[in-house]
Design a protein around this motif. Structure first.
Motif: not given
Ligand code: SF4
Ligand SMILES: Cc1cc2nc3c(=O)[nH]c(=O)nc-3n(C[C@H](O)[C@H](O)[C@H](O)COP(=O)(O)O)c2cc1C
Ligand code: SF4
Ligand code: SF4
Lengths: 121, 486
Positions: B171-173, B189-191, B342-352, B387-394
């Protein structure tokens, strides 16, 4: 055939449109998206082909089109008449093929138990 | 009766997508010819900008402005990417367009290339769409034969090629920076943005990423003009939107409606009403990033801004209808589970954060929560959003926040009364035998998988509540309606 100019394109376009306008066949548009195929479009196509041959109908042609959006009624067939107008049929099974041909191709009826409401123009 | 308006789906179901003649007969490639011979790139961008077309992939960013930004960049190479990743659960709008009107996407991408000065297009498509892939390949090939694609298109100086790249279905792709990373062979992974892809995208070059449906709107705008486009839909959201209508609705399917149509119209007229005459509860748009629309907003015109203001979003076009049998807490849980997968796990707010959030929701649906849990949930949602990096977490807490906003009573019932009114949350259910109705046929006792029903033949049976695993087998098996669920 490689088109090399604007004129080439419009010439081809004109020819295509003219050819299509002269085509007086009844068209049977069968939904051949992933959804339609999964619902049995290929089997329906075979059954219709067989039915057309059985009834010796020469002025009807099957066209494989994409998804029309009537997922609730797949497989669907839209029958388009050359003189204008069309009907959309839904939930077609292969055993309905002759029935469909008799009612909608031979009798050009706009009503039957297979007709589903059209929800766009 | 209010009907659909078909712009993006104009040819779907009308043309044979594998026939270029069919497409040309339906005004195909006329828009490209008009652009190449009668319009400067800047003119094309102006038409798109003034048409008010906004991205159909979810965000609603003005397409013309994106094109202008990429056109303004000076670079030896630029790219046009068509985002066909379509990861929203239950959505298939883009697949329908690619399968049903393949050439229109190729034509629009070529127009985009001409407008911004790119000579290379890439369609990023999920590998699970084999039929779409096959049709795109065929369409590219035949377009090249005709000279609509390739070197010196239609004898002009302009050259443009399109190739396919396959996504593995993450999904994150679908997020544009992750998508670009994936094409570059890196992890999907998003940047952080900026820089935006229009400035620095694929291989660091200016890149336009647009959704399939966005592209499907381009040719009609060029052919019919910006004023025509603006005459459909609302002032701030001109045009139409395609939705995949699903859930507890009679006419499940693909629909295209003018922006500004009310949800009531969609459900009652186009969707044919709620299934089995049940009562409407809510509609979810925007998938795992969106929120629900409830009875009180049934008459709100659907457009980007209105949906945001009521706590949902347009999204890419998933539209799930829920009725009285759906539990809203469980529903929020469903999307959260999807996000966690579907979280890519790059950032903690979203992953954890989302894992913790799910645990809190599980407490609610298991009947282990106390009243303090609501502020805890709210706080965690706020942190994840911020605190999430990309739209998925936000956007991942949106289904929770929106159900909390509109269905607080259902949360409260789970927490305080330990009840699930829709009888979905198993842990809160209670199966009981009504003594007056039970004739002691023993059927339930014999079918209970944990043998927690006791009673003699022809005598009233009882369920041992402590041992019952709430499987519901007894309920379905009793022929005398002697078992009730509450
Ligand atoms: S918010 Fe962070 S962990 Fe979640 S998908 Fe985006 S980059 Fe990956
Ligand atoms: C987690 C996530 C998933 C996304 N998935 C998609 C997708 O499947 N398809 C899509 O077109 N856009 C998707 N997007 C939006 C893209 O990042 C991007 O905004 C869009 O492709 C731009 O095209 P548009 O302006 O034409 O909508 C996603 C965004 C996020 C944050
Ligand atoms: S199946 Fe129904 S009627 Fe028979 S023993 Fe069980 S509860 Fe009683
Ligand atoms: S719900 Fe299942 S476990 Fe509980 S009493 Fe009925 S059959 Fe037994």
């Amino acid at each position: 055939m490689k088109l090399k100019s604007k004129e080439d394109f419009f010439k081809l376009k004109e020819e295509t449109v003219k050819k299509r306008a002269q085509d007086k066949d009844i068209k049977l548009l069968i939904g051949f998206g992933t959804c339609g195929i999964a619902a049995g479009a290929k089997i329906i196509e075979k059954a219709i082909e067989k039915g057309l041959a059985e009834r010796n109908i020469k002025n009807a042609k099957i066209v494989r089109v994409g998804c029309v959006g009537y997922c609730y009624a797949e497989p669907t067939i839209e029958i388009v008449y050359p003189e204008g107008g069309s009907v959309i049929l839904g939930n077609i099974k292969s055993e309905n093929a002759l029935d469909v041909i008799d009612m909608h191709i031979l009798n050009k009826s706009f009503e039957s138990q297979y007709v589903i409401p059209r929800n766009f123009e | 009766m209010v009907k659909q308006v078909r712009i993006a789906l104009r040819n779907c179901g009308r043309v044979n997508p594998e026939s270029i003649e069919d497409y040309i007969n339906a005004r195909g490639y006329e828009a490209l010819v008009t652009c190449l011979f009668d319009k400067k790139p800047a003119d094309v961008i102006n038409i798109i900008t003034e048409s008010g077309l906004r991205g159909r992939g979810g965000g609603g960013f003005p397409t013309g402005i994106k094109w202008k930004a990429a056109a303004a960049e000076v670079s030896d190479e630029k790219f046009i990417i068509c985002n066909a990743d379509e990861g929203d659960p239950g959505a298939f709008m883009d697949r329908a367009v690619l399968e049903g009107d393949t050439h229109s996407v190729l034509e629009a991408m070529t127009i985009a290339g001409y407008s911004v000065g790119a000579d290379k297009g890439i369609i990023y498509i999920r590998a699970e769409y084999p039929l779409a892939i096959e049709r795109i390949k065929k369409a590219i090939e035949i377009s090249k034969e005709y000279g609509f694609l390739g070197k010196n298109i239609l004898g002009t100086e302009f050259s443009f090629d399109i190739e396919l790249k396959y996504g593995a279905g993450a999904f994150v792709c679908g997020e544009e920076t992750a998508l670009i990373a994936s094409i570059e062979g890196k992890r999907g992974e998003p940047v952080v943005k900026p820089p935006y892809p229009a400035q620095k995208g694929l291989w660091g070059k200016p890149t336009i990423v647009n959704n399939v449906e966005t592209f499907a709107n381009i040719c009609p705008i060029i052919l019919n003009g910006k004023d025509w486009f603006r005459s459909i839909g609302t002032q701030k959201s001109p045009g139409t939107k395609v939705f995949a209508l699903a859930g507890k609705i009679n006419n499940v399917g693909l629909i295209e409606i003018p922006m500004g149509m009310t949800l009531r119209n969609v459900i009652d007229n186009i969707g044919g009403g709620i299934r089995d005459g049940k009562e409407f509860k809510a509609v979810q748009t925007g998938g795992p990033s969106g929120g629900c629309i409830t009875r009180e907003n049934l008459d709100t015109p659907i457009d980007y801004d209105n949906l945001l203001s009521i706590g949902s979003m347009m999204g890419s076009g998933g539209m799930i209808v829920m009725d009285e049998d759906d539990c809203m807490v469980n529903f929020a849980k469903f999307f959260l589970e999807f996000t966690i997968d579907e979280s890519c796990g790059k950032c903690a707010p979203c992953r954890v954060g989302n894992k913790r959030l799910l645990e809190l929701l599980e407490k609610v649906t298991n009947g282990q929560a106390t009243e303090e849990i609501i502020p805890q949930i709210e706080q965690l949602c706020a942190t994840i959003k911020k605190a999430s990096l990309c739209g998925l977490g936000q956007t991942s807490p949106n289904p929770v926040l929106s159900t909390l906003r509109y269905f607080r009573n259902e949360y409260d019932e789970h927490i305080k009364d330990k009840k699930c009114r829709s009888k979905v949350c198993k842990a809160l259910l209670k199966y009981e035998i009504v003594p007056d109705k039970c004739n002691g046929c023993t059927r339930c006792a014999r079918s209970c998988p944990v043998q927690c029903i006791s009673g003699k033949v022809k005598e009233v049976h009882t369920i041992d509540q402590k041992a019952c695993i709430k499987c519901g087998v007894c309920y379905t098996n009793c022929k005398f309606n002697a078992i009730i669920v509450s």
